[in-house]
Design a protein around this motif. Structure first.
Motif, PDB file in Angstrom:
ATOM      1  N   PHE A 153      40.583  45.379  30.192  1.00 37.65           N
ATOM      2  CA  PHE A 153      39.152  45.658  30.357  1.00 37.65           C
ATOM      3  C   PHE A 153      38.723  45.474  31.812  1.00 37.65           C
ATOM      4  O   PHE A 153      38.008  46.295  32.383  1.00 37.65           O
ATOM      5  N   THR A 154      39.177  44.394  32.443  1.00 31.36           N
ATOM      6  CA  THR A 154      38.760  44.073  33.811  1.00 31.36           C
ATOM      7  C   THR A 154      39.830  44.359  34.860  1.00 31.36           C
ATOM      8  O   THR A 154      39.519  44.372  36.048  1.00 31.36           O
ATOM      9  N   ARG A 155      41.077  44.582  34.422  1.00 32.81           N
ATOM     10  CA  ARG A 155      42.252  44.683  35.298  1.00 32.81           C
ATOM     11  C   ARG A 155      42.489  43.380  36.077  1.00 32.81           C
ATOM     12  O   ARG A 155      43.182  43.343  37.089  1.00 32.81           O
ATOM     13  N   GLU A 156      41.905  42.307  35.589  1.00 30.16           N
ATOM     14  CA  GLU A 156      42.070  40.975  36.186  1.00 30.16           C
ATOM     15  C   GLU A 156      43.440  40.398  35.844  1.00 30.16           C
ATOM     16  O   GLU A 156      43.952  40.589  34.740  1.00 30.16           O
ATOM     17  N   VAL A 157      44.023  39.661  36.792  1.00 31.35           N
ATOM     18  CA  VAL A 157      45.218  38.874  36.497  1.00 31.35           C
ATOM     19  C   VAL A 157      44.740  37.577  35.844  1.00 31.35           C
ATOM     20  O   VAL A 157      44.234  36.674  36.507  1.00 31.35           O
ATOM     21  N   VAL A 158      44.873  37.508  34.534  1.00 34.06           N
ATOM     22  CA  VAL A 158      44.351  36.378  33.762  1.00 34.06           C
ATOM     23  C   VAL A 158      45.133  35.107  34.066  1.00 34.06           C
ATOM     24  O   VAL A 158      44.568  34.013  34.201  1.00 34.06           O
ATOM     25  N   ALA A 159      46.449  35.235  34.170  1.00 37.66           N
ATOM     26  CA  ALA A 159      47.324  34.091  34.450  1.00 37.66           C
ATOM     27  C   ALA A 159      48.633  34.640  34.996  1.00 37.66           C
ATOM     28  O   ALA A 159      48.954  35.827  34.809  1.00 37.66           O
ATOM     29  N   THR A 187      34.350  43.465  41.521  1.00 36.18           N
ATOM     30  CA  THR A 187      35.681  42.869  41.439  1.00 36.18           C
ATOM     31  C   THR A 187      35.991  42.593  39.966  1.00 36.18           C
ATOM     32  O   THR A 187      35.087  42.576  39.118  1.00 36.18           O
ATOM     33  N   PRO A 188      37.252  42.381  39.608  1.00 35.87           N
ATOM     34  CA  PRO A 188      37.585  42.072  38.220  1.00 35.87           C
ATOM     35  C   PRO A 188      36.803  40.884  37.650  1.00 35.87           C
ATOM     36  O   PRO A 188      36.333  40.939  36.512  1.00 35.87           O
ATOM     37  N   ILE A 189      36.650  39.812  38.419  1.00 38.13           N
ATOM     38  CA  ILE A 189      35.922  38.640  37.924  1.00 38.13           C
ATOM     39  C   ILE A 189      34.437  38.962  37.745  1.00 38.13           C
ATOM     40  O   ILE A 189      33.810  38.556  36.752  1.00 38.13           O
ATOM     41  N   GLU A 190      33.862  39.697  38.690  1.00 33.94           N
ATOM     42  CA  GLU A 190      32.450  40.092  38.571  1.00 33.94           C
ATOM     43  C   GLU A 190      32.236  40.965  37.342  1.00 33.94           C
ATOM     44  O   GLU A 190      31.241  40.818  36.628  1.00 33.94           O
ATOM     45  N   TYR A 191      33.175  41.861  37.092  1.00 35.37           N
ATOM     46  CA  TYR A 191      33.060  42.763  35.935  1.00 35.37           C
ATOM     47  C   TYR A 191      33.154  41.975  34.630  1.00 35.37           C
ATOM     48  O   TYR A 191      32.422  42.241  33.674  1.00 35.37           O
ATOM     49  N   GLN A 251      29.866  40.035  34.175  1.00 42.98           N
ATOM     50  CA  GLN A 251      28.799  40.951  33.776  1.00 42.98           C
ATOM     51  C   GLN A 251      28.905  41.285  32.282  1.00 42.98           C
ATOM     52  O   GLN A 251      27.880  41.304  31.574  1.00 42.98           O
ATOM     53  N   ALA A 252      30.124  41.534  31.818  1.00 46.70           N
ATOM     54  CA  ALA A 252      30.320  41.864  30.402  1.00 46.70           C
ATOM     55  C   ALA A 252      29.992  40.676  29.507  1.00 46.70           C
ATOM     56  O   ALA A 252      29.405  40.847  28.430  1.00 46.70           O
ATOM     57  N   LEU A 253      30.342  39.473  29.929  1.00 49.97           N
ATOM     58  CA  LEU A 253      30.067  38.289  29.121  1.00 49.97           C
ATOM     59  C   LEU A 253      28.566  38.013  29.030  1.00 49.97           C
ATOM     60  O   LEU A 253      28.076  37.553  27.994  1.00 49.97           O
ATOM     61  N   LYS A 254      27.832  38.284  30.096  1.00 53.56           N
ATOM     62  CA  LYS A 254      26.386  38.084  30.083  1.00 53.56           C
ATOM     63  C   LYS A 254      25.690  39.075  29.140  1.00 53.56           C
ATOM     64  O   LYS A 254      24.710  38.758  28.477  1.00 53.56           O
ATOM     65  N   ALA A 255      26.233  40.300  29.115  1.00 52.55           N
ATOM     66  CA  ALA A 255      25.641  41.356  28.295  1.00 52.55           C
ATOM     67  C   ALA A 255      25.963  41.179  26.822  1.00 52.55           C
ATOM     68  O   ALA A 255      25.266  41.745  25.958  1.00 52.55           O
TER      69      ALA A 255
END
Length: 280
Positions: A146-152, A268-272, A275-279
């Protein structure tokens, strides 16, 4: 005594006088020879062992002795080396104990469905290798689709089981109780290992695997590795493996928190994610 008198009397008379079985006599003769004899051979074995810096085991030393005209049985050479405390520096059989516990592949649940509707719905993972000055470094990340974030992620100089299970342990620790993502990988032995699959089952995660030999089934992980290597690895100088690992850590932090993505609407992935968690 029988060994001492053998040169003076026929063996059969000595055995009869001592009530000694022939098999017992030959056994004692062999033991005595190993204990008290072979002094020259022992010195030669030590010399060959040292010449090759401990790389030769009893089989190679046996052949080297034969090449030099010393005809000893290979088992005798092995016993002499044991008496001398000599042991070859053997090449380790990497991860065999792990690989022997690899089970069957999981089905391809993801089916190239690289889009997700929320964070921690779908994850992908893989392992990539780096080289620096004769050393190797391995990176094992988990990427949220969803975010393309490196979670771990985990870094190490060995592509062993802990590289993957440690990464998964860290990723799972960041999940809330309701999130049970699909986690997709290739069919590598680490992902088929019982310990890795138990981690997934114990935490309610669904395992998915690419079809054999089809890297496109895990294209997002492959694309991340290509991006990372293009932006921070290729044509760059690193002092050693530790320096490279430190730079990879810094890049992943930069990638997650500072590098904006067009696909994420300039966030950025973290910002995205935030944003999704707030919504939600």
């Amino acid at each position: 005594m029988a060994l001492t008198l053998r040169g003076k009397y026929p063996l059969k008379y000595l055995l009869r006088a001592l009530s000694l079985a022939k098999s017992v006599f030959y056994y004692q003769a062999k033991v005595s020879q190993l204990r008290d004899g072979y002094e020259c051979e022992k010195r030669l074995v030590q010399s060959i062992y040292r010449e090759h810096k401990g790389r030769y085991g009893y089989r190679r030393i046996h052949l080297e002795l034969r090449n030099r005209g010393i005809m000893l049985n290979h088992k005798t050479v092995q016993k002499l080396m044991m008496q001398l405390g000599l042991k070859s520096t053997v090449r380790p059989k990497k991860y065999r104990s792990y690989r022997d516990q690899a089970g069957e592949a999981a089905p391809n649940v993801l089916e190239r469905g690289f889009e997700a509707s929320k964070p921690d719905e779908k994850w992908v993972t893989d392992v990539t290798e780096f080289k620096v000055k004769g050393q190797k470094v391995y990176l094992s990340p988990v990427i949220d689709l969803f975010t393309r974030e490196v979670v771990a992620y985990q870094l190490g100089q060995h592509a062993d089981l802990r590289l993957v299970t440690g990464m998964l342990e860290e990723a799972i620790s960041k999940l809330n109780l309701k999130s049970k993502p699909i986690i997709h990988s290739d069919q590598g032995w680490q992902y088929r290992h019982r310990a890795y699959q138990k981690q997934l089952n114990d935490n309610g995660l669904t395992q998915s695997m690419s079809r054999k030999g089809n890297c496109l089934d895990n294209a997002v992980a492959e694309n991340f590795f290509a991006l990372l290597k293009t932006e921070m690895y290729h044509n760059q100088h690193f002092e050693d493996a530790d320096d490279l690992m430190e730079q990879i850590k810094k890049y992943i932090e930069y990638y997650n928190t500072k590098r904006i993505k067009v696909k994420l609407k300039g966030l950025t992935p973290i910002e995205y994610r935030n944003q999704a968690l707030k919504a939600a």
